[in-house]
Design a protein around this motif. Structure first.
Motif, PDB file in Angstrom:
ATOM      1  N   GLU A 106       0.814  -1.212   0.000  1.00 53.17           N
ATOM      2  CA  GLU A 106       0.000   0.000   0.000  1.00 53.17           C
ATOM      3  C   GLU A 106       0.850   1.267   0.000  1.00 53.17           C
ATOM      4  O   GLU A 106       0.570   2.193  -0.747  1.00 53.17           O
ATOM      5  CB  GLU A 106      -0.949   0.006   1.195  1.00 53.17           C
ATOM      6  N   THR A 107       1.898   1.342   0.809  1.00 54.82           N
ATOM      7  CA  THR A 107       2.711   2.553   0.864  1.00 54.82           C
ATOM      8  C   THR A 107       3.367   2.866  -0.477  1.00 54.82           C
ATOM      9  O   THR A 107       3.279   4.002  -0.948  1.00 54.82           O
ATOM     10  CB  THR A 107       3.756   2.459   1.987  1.00 54.82           C
ATOM     11  N   PRO A 108       4.013   1.903  -1.156  1.00 52.29           N
ATOM     12  CA  PRO A 108       4.574   2.232  -2.473  1.00 52.29           C
ATOM     13  C   PRO A 108       3.513   2.689  -3.469  1.00 52.29           C
ATOM     14  O   PRO A 108       3.766   3.591  -4.268  1.00 52.29           O
ATOM     15  CB  PRO A 108       5.231   0.926  -2.923  1.00 52.29           C
ATOM     16  N   ILE A 109       2.328   2.103  -3.413  1.00 57.44           N
ATOM     17  CA  ILE A 109       1.258   2.495  -4.333  1.00 57.44           C
ATOM     18  C   ILE A 109       0.808   3.918  -4.026  1.00 57.44           C
ATOM     19  O   ILE A 109       0.578   4.719  -4.923  1.00 57.44           O
ATOM     20  CB  ILE A 109       0.069   1.512  -4.256  1.00 57.44           C
ATOM     21  N   GLU A 110       0.709   4.259  -2.742  1.00 57.40           N
ATOM     22  CA  GLU A 110       0.348   5.628  -2.371  1.00 57.40           C
ATOM     23  C   GLU A 110       1.408   6.606  -2.859  1.00 57.40           C
ATOM     24  O   GLU A 110       1.096   7.708  -3.316  1.00 57.40           O
ATOM     25  CB  GLU A 110       0.182   5.747  -0.861  1.00 57.40           C
ATOM     26  N   ARG A 111       2.660   6.230  -2.762  1.00 55.76           N
ATOM     27  CA  ARG A 111       3.740   7.102  -3.253  1.00 55.76           C
ATOM     28  C   ARG A 111       3.631   7.294  -4.760  1.00 55.76           C
ATOM     29  O   ARG A 111       3.837   8.396  -5.267  1.00 55.76           O
ATOM     30  CB  ARG A 111       5.101   6.522  -2.890  1.00 55.76           C
ATOM     31  N   LEU A 112       3.326   6.225  -5.476  1.00 55.40           N
ATOM     32  CA  LEU A 112       3.139   6.331  -6.914  1.00 55.40           C
ATOM     33  C   LEU A 112       1.984   7.272  -7.227  1.00 55.40           C
ATOM     34  O   LEU A 112       2.100   8.148  -8.090  1.00 55.40           O
ATOM     35  CB  LEU A 112       2.880   4.951  -7.530  1.00 55.40           C
ATOM     36  N   ALA A 113       0.872   7.126  -6.535  1.00 54.74           N
ATOM     37  CA  ALA A 113      -0.291   7.985  -6.765  1.00 54.74           C
ATOM     38  C   ALA A 113       0.051   9.447  -6.496  1.00 54.74           C
ATOM     39  O   ALA A 113      -0.338  10.338  -7.257  1.00 54.74           O
ATOM     40  CB  ALA A 113      -1.461   7.530  -5.895  1.00 54.74           C
ATOM     41  N   SER A 114       0.795   9.705  -5.432  1.00 53.19           N
ATOM     42  CA  SER A 114       1.199  11.077  -5.119  1.00 53.19           C
ATOM     43  C   SER A 114       2.101  11.637  -6.206  1.00 53.19           C
ATOM     44  O   SER A 114       1.947  12.784  -6.634  1.00 53.19           O
ATOM     45  CB  SER A 114       1.934  11.140  -3.776  1.00 53.19           C
ATOM     46  N   TRP A 115       3.035  10.829  -6.667  1.00 51.01           N
ATOM     47  CA  TRP A 115       3.953  11.268  -7.725  1.00 51.01           C
ATOM     48  C   TRP A 115       3.180  11.579  -9.004  1.00 51.01           C
ATOM     49  O   TRP A 115       3.406  12.607  -9.648  1.00 51.01           O
ATOM     50  CB  TRP A 115       5.002  10.186  -7.972  1.00 51.01           C
ATOM     51  N   LEU A 116       2.239  10.701  -9.357  1.00 46.17           N
ATOM     52  CA  LEU A 116       1.445  10.927 -10.557  1.00 46.17           C
ATOM     53  C   LEU A 116       0.618  12.205 -10.435  1.00 46.17           C
ATOM     54  O   LEU A 116       0.485  12.961 -11.398  1.00 46.17           O
ATOM     55  CB  LEU A 116       0.529   9.732 -10.828  1.00 46.17           C
ATOM     56  N   ALA A 117       0.078  12.462  -9.260  1.00 41.78           N
ATOM     57  CA  ALA A 117      -0.739  13.655  -9.051  1.00 41.78           C
ATOM     58  C   ALA A 117       0.090  14.928  -9.168  1.00 41.78           C
ATOM     59  O   ALA A 117      -0.427  15.977  -9.553  1.00 41.78           O
ATOM     60  CB  ALA A 117      -1.410  13.590  -7.680  1.00 41.78           C
ATOM     61  N   ARG A 118       1.372  14.848  -8.859  1.00 39.64           N
ATOM     62  CA  ARG A 118       2.237  16.038  -8.885  1.00 39.64           C
ATOM     63  C   ARG A 118       2.930  16.258 -10.214  1.00 39.64           C
ATOM     64  O   ARG A 118       3.575  17.282 -10.397  1.00 39.64           O
ATOM     65  CB  ARG A 118       3.287  15.913  -7.785  1.00 39.64           C
ATOM     66  N   LEU A 119       2.805  15.337 -11.149  1.00 39.42           N
ATOM     67  CA  LEU A 119       3.469  15.495 -12.443  1.00 39.42           C
ATOM     68  C   LEU A 119       3.085  16.810 -13.114  1.00 39.42           C
ATOM     69  O   LEU A 119       3.934  17.511 -13.636  1.00 39.42           O
ATOM     70  CB  LEU A 119       3.139  14.331 -13.361  1.00 39.42           C
TER      71      LEU A 119
END
Length: 61
Positions: free
Chosen positions: A40-53
């Motif tokens: 879950e934590t890596p997926i949340e990090r991916l989602a945050s990164w995608l949102a900030r692109l």
């Protein structure tokens, strides 16, 4: 399977007539996290990164 051009083509071939969309991938990712909560934590990090692109691209202009 890796997310390369070849891997994506293989995924599409395996799905047959079912269209592989971003929505389908996100649903599969949600199911994966539900079944494997340790990721879950890596997926949340991916989602945050995608949102900030978009923010990063705007800062570059």
């Amino acid at each position: 399977m890796y997310f390369t051009d070849r891997g994506i083509e293989e995924l599409a071939d395996r799905r047959g007539e079912e269209q592989v969309t971003l929505e389908w991938v996100s649903d599969q990712l949600r199911t994966f996290v539900d079944l494997n909560p340790e990721f879950e934590t890596p997926i949340e990090r991916l989602a945050s990164w995608l949102a900030r692109l978009d923010d990063d691209e705007l800062d570059d202009e």
